[in-house]
Design an enzyme around this catalytic site. Structure first.
Site, PDB file in Angstrom:
ATOM      1  N   GLY A 241       0.883  -1.158   0.000  1.00 40.81           N
ATOM      2  CA  GLY A 241       0.000   0.000   0.000  1.00 40.81           C
ATOM      3  C   GLY A 241       0.916   1.202   0.000  1.00 40.81           C
ATOM      4  O   GLY A 241       1.713   1.364   0.912  1.00 40.81           O
ATOM      5  N   GLY A 467       3.499  -4.264   4.653  1.00 43.00           N
ATOM      6  CA  GLY A 467       4.541  -4.947   3.883  1.00 43.00           C
ATOM      7  C   GLY A 467       5.921  -4.418   4.221  1.00 43.00           C
ATOM      8  O   GLY A 467       6.926  -4.805   3.627  1.00 43.00           O
ATOM      9  N   GLN A 660      13.131  -0.946   2.374  1.00 41.73           N
ATOM     10  CA  GLN A 660      12.284   0.221   2.116  1.00 41.73           C
ATOM     11  C   GLN A 660      12.962   1.197   1.168  1.00 41.73           C
ATOM     12  O   GLN A 660      12.334   1.731   0.259  1.00 41.73           O
ATOM     13  CB  GLN A 660      11.956   0.934   3.435  1.00 41.73           C
ATOM     14  N   GLY A 726       9.858   4.890   4.943  1.00 37.78           N
ATOM     15  CA  GLY A 726       9.132   4.319   3.799  1.00 37.78           C
ATOM     16  C   GLY A 726       9.111   5.165   2.550  1.00 37.78           C
ATOM     17  O   GLY A 726       8.965   4.640   1.451  1.00 37.78           O
ATOM     18  N   GLU A 727       9.227   6.472   2.688  1.00 44.27           N
ATOM     19  CA  GLU A 727       8.972   7.328   1.534  1.00 44.27           C
ATOM     20  C   GLU A 727      10.183   8.125   1.063  1.00 44.27           C
ATOM     21  O   GLU A 727      10.349   8.382  -0.121  1.00 44.27           O
ATOM     22  CB  GLU A 727       7.814   8.288   1.848  1.00 44.27           C
TER      23      GLU A 727
HETATM   24 MO1  MOS Z   1       1.813   7.242   2.110  1.00 49.53          MO
HETATM   25  S1  MOS Z   1       1.915   8.076   0.230  1.00 49.53           S
HETATM   26  O1  MOS Z   1       1.107   8.424   3.078  1.00 49.53           O
HETATM   27  O2  MOS Z   1       0.989   5.778   2.000  1.00 49.53           O
END
Ligand code: MOS
Length: 760
Positions: A241, A467, A660, A726-727
């Site tokens: 996700g 995940g 990640q 994660g980002e």
């Molecule tokens: Mo993140 S783009 O806030 O799942």
């Protein structure tokens, strides 16, 4: 000794690779029916006639739901749903009227005994439309864009409108350029899926692949007027996700279909529906202007974004990175928004920052060339230790170390200063780099920990593992706090009945949930120690807390470790089956997505709340380095090597964190080189309809990815010191690649994806 940081493999990994982990669509129910969607084939207009006769006669069909027979839902304002703790990513309730807002909108739902019967009958539904001309071309609609007062990822949408013009005019060096990014679609391995099970008319259970189980619970309880405790949401595992699994039609359609046929209903979106119905990263047109003084110090940064939305308040806040990345006396950053007849844009990995960094970090490279400076030197010269918008120091920032470590690991000193100087056979070789930045979020979270007489520990929390490794890191955090093996820890998450947690969004899970796990485990540890101290039969009876150490499932005297008492013995003697604690953490910097007031099951709040959120600005940082090879004749581009250095606070698990970052880099190699959803603007339909024509990277597109972490705890964020990972790994990737492409062939590509036609 410490468990935190160890590169442990996922504790649920075996379940996943052996097919034992159950995903939402796999919770088949007795007497379950299957739903399949009928989708609009126009992008704007109304349905004038919808004929379901043939579909209803088709084998196995139970019902066909359309706007003509779907139950009506109460109307409500989006803000009221948010206030209830719920969220929908697209504000379009199922089949409430005959309006078409975009191509692919779900306008009917066939429910049948089997999936195949539902799918087959869906093709028999006859629809007549009254068409209007859709607008799907951002360039054409740009003139109608406005500067709304909205807040997105990275704060308010507009900063210092019009303030850059004067300083730009008086800057000795200036560049101005326009960069564009394309629409990208979400394609997690697991498509969207819900199984809805009603018990009577007031109890509902949904198995739903979601990044936010409590969002989902609150959304359903709000829309269907149910008590939250009567709505149970289960999402033990998620097949990815990246911002798309936070409130899309499959949920409400499954629930309403189940209510209509009085049976459990499963609705799973097809891969093709991922292109039309569950959100996307909006395209952008980004004008960047930079000015410097004669020495190369930035005098002004202007970043003007035009993007679109529809049926949502979410927008791609691409101007955000320019507000905080570099020191400049004048910063203007604006996001203009127009409406297109395309399904709602939504968050996608590194929202705003990923797309925006392409523009600002490309512009920084262009300016470095103009000044004849090394791009890293130019960035170091314009380094800022403070957030100039908030006028606060960063909580922790090791960006200069990222540059240094990355340059060394990558071999930046082998970069040729000018393009077309580095050849390998038929290829031009180029080196490029970029900075990365992404906000560090933390929300209210709770966890319950229970130690039983057998020495096992259970951690329970209504967070979800999308995940990323949440199961594993929770186990590591608890194991570390009690100094017991990870193997003796059982993690239970993904169930809305558990203690409340925020959604897995904004890279906030580790920073939010782990302090709660730690606080709850600490409380159990302390109570257990008190049991021993108060127990006349314990070897530690009457000792002071300070004199007692712990490890390996025992307490012992620090001065005389032979004097010890084990956790299990203490519990047994006290005649206690278990000892448990439920703790909520009231953090700094609540991003406002989490449960604001945890329910009464919370026994206490941990002491780590402080006013650091007023004293610091919270971001993560990084540096990205790419080597690309471009074929002189064909213009084909290949990323040959990639180095990513991340300053994300403490690393909780070296392996999952690395995964990640690798995943983010791969994700954004897709953004840089191939991902693009194209529309036929005459009719407003996407022409990239599946993975056959919406291209994503495959193994051969991906080079070795060399990941480094600064791994210095940020104790202003939490006592654990971890920010999200994660980002940020994707921010700056596309610009590092574009900058490398320029270094290779001397061609500046200002439009993503960088397909070969742009490089020839
Ligand atoms: Mo993140 S783009 O806030 O799942």
């Amino acid at each position: 000794m410490t468990e935190i940081g160890k590169p442990l493999s996922r504790i649920e990994g075996k379940l996943k690779i052996s097919g034992m982990a159950q995903y939402a669509a796999e919770f088949n129910q007795p007497n379950m029916a299957y739903a399949f969607a009928v989708q609009a084939t126009i992008a704007k207009g109304t349905i004038t006639k919808i004929d379901t006769t043939a579909a209803l006669k088709s084998a196995g069909v139970i019902t066909v739901l359309t706007h003509q027979n779907m139950a009506r839902l109460k109307k409500f304002e989006p803000m009221d749903l948010f206030k209830s703790g719920g969220s929908l990513s697209e504000f379009l309730l199922p089949l409430q009227d005959n309006k078409i807002e975009y191509y692919g909108q779900i306008i009917g739902m066939v429910v049948a005994e089997t999936y195949e019967q539902a799918r087959s009958a869906a093709r028999l539904v006859q629809i007549r439309y009254s068409r209007q001309t859709p607008v799907t071309d951002l360039k054409k609609a740009a003139a109608t864009a406005v500067l709304p007062k909205m807040t997105g990822e990275g704060g308010p949408a507009q900063l210092n409108e019009g303030k850059a013009a004067a300083p730009l005019a008086s800057s000795p060096h200036r560049i101005e350029a326009t960069y564009t990014t394309s629409i990208e679609n979400h394609h997690p391995m697991e498509t969207h899926a819900t199984i809805a099970v009603w018990e009577g008319s007031d109890r509902l259970t949904v198995y739903h692949g979601t990044q936010g189980i409590l969002f989902t619970q609150k959304t359903l309880s709000f829309i269907f007027d149910l008590k939250p405790e009567n709505v149970r949401v289960l999402s033990p595992y998620l097949g990815g996700g990246f911002g798309c699994k936070l409130g899309w039609p499959e949920l409400l359609f499954a629930v309403m279909s189940a209510r209509a046929v009085q049976r459990p209903v499963k609705f799973v979106t097809t891969r093709q529906m991922m292109q039309t119905t569950v959100g996307r990263r909006a395209s952008t047109i980004q004008k960047v202007a930079l000015g410097t003084d004669t020495g190369g110090r930035l005098t002004v940064i202007r970043h003007q974004v035009t993007t679109f939305n529809n049926l949502t308040q979410v927008f791609e806040a691409s101007a955000s990175p320019s507000k905080v990345l570099y020191k400049a006396p004048a910063i203007e950053a604006t996001n203009a928004i127009t409406k297109l007849n395309i399904g709602a844009p939504t968050q996608m990995r590194g929202p705003g920052f990923s797309s925006g960094s392409f523009a600002i970090e490309s512009a920084m490279d262009e300016m470095a060339y103009k000044l004849g400076m090394d791009p890293i030197q130019f960035r170091i010269l314009n380094y800022t230790a403070t957030d100039q918008v908030e006028k606060l120091p960063f909580s922790a920032k090791y960006l200069l170390d990222c540059y240094r470590i990355g340059a060394e690991a990558f071999g930046w000193n082998r970069r040729k200063l000018q393009p077309r100087q580095n050849r390998q056979g038929n290829y031009f070789v180029g080196y490029g780099m970029a900075s990365a930045i992404y906000p560090a979020h933390r929300s209210v979270a709770t966890a319950k920990v229970r130690l039983t007489q057998d020495g096992k520990l259970k951690v329970m929390s209504a967070t979800q593992d999308i995940g990323t490794g949440t199961y594993t890191i929770i186990a590591q955090t608890a194991a570390d706090t009690l100094r017991i093996p990870v193997e003796s820890i059982n993690v239970e998450i993904g169930d809305s009945n558990l203690p409340p947690c925020p959604p897995a969004a904004g890279s906030q899970t580790v920073a939010s949930v782990m302090p709660a796990v730690m606080a709850a485990a600490e409380q159990v540890r302390n109570e257990l120690m008190q049991l021993a101290i108060n127990d006349s039969k314990s070897a530690l009876h009457g000792k002071s807390v300070e004199a007692i150490g712990f490890g390996g499932g025992t307490f012992f005297l620090k001065d005389d470790p032979g004097v010890a008492d084990s956790f299990t013995t203490i519990l047994r003697r006290a005649n206690r089956d278990a000892i448990e604690a439920c703790v909520g953490t009231k953090p700094i910097g609540d991003m406002g997505l989490g449960p604001k007031s945890p329910p009464c099951m919370i026994t206490n709040f941990s002491a780590d709340a402080n006013d650091d959120d007023k004293k610091y600005s919270f971001y993560s940082f990084g540096a990205q380095f790419a080597e690309v090879w471009i074929d002189e004749d064909f213009g084909t581009i290949k990323v040959k090597r990639f180095t990513s250095v991340q300053d994300v606070g403490r690393i909780m698990n070296e392996k999952t964190a690395r995964s990640q970052v690798m995943g983010s880099v791969i994700y954004h190699i897709g953004q840089a080189l191939m991902e693009e959803t194209l529309f036929d603007n005459r009719f407003g339909n996407p022409v990239t309809r599946s993975l056959a024509d919406y291209h994503v990277p495959v193994q051969l597109d991906i080079p070795d990815i060399d990941v480094h972490f600064i791994n210095k705890p940020d104790l202003h964020v939490s006592p654990i010191g971890a920010r999200g990972v994660g980002e940020i790994g994707g921010v700056g990737v596309a610009s590092a690649i574009a900058n490398a492409a320029f270094n290779a062939v001397g061609k500046r590509v200002r439009s993503l994806p960088m397909t070969l036609d742009k490089l020839l």
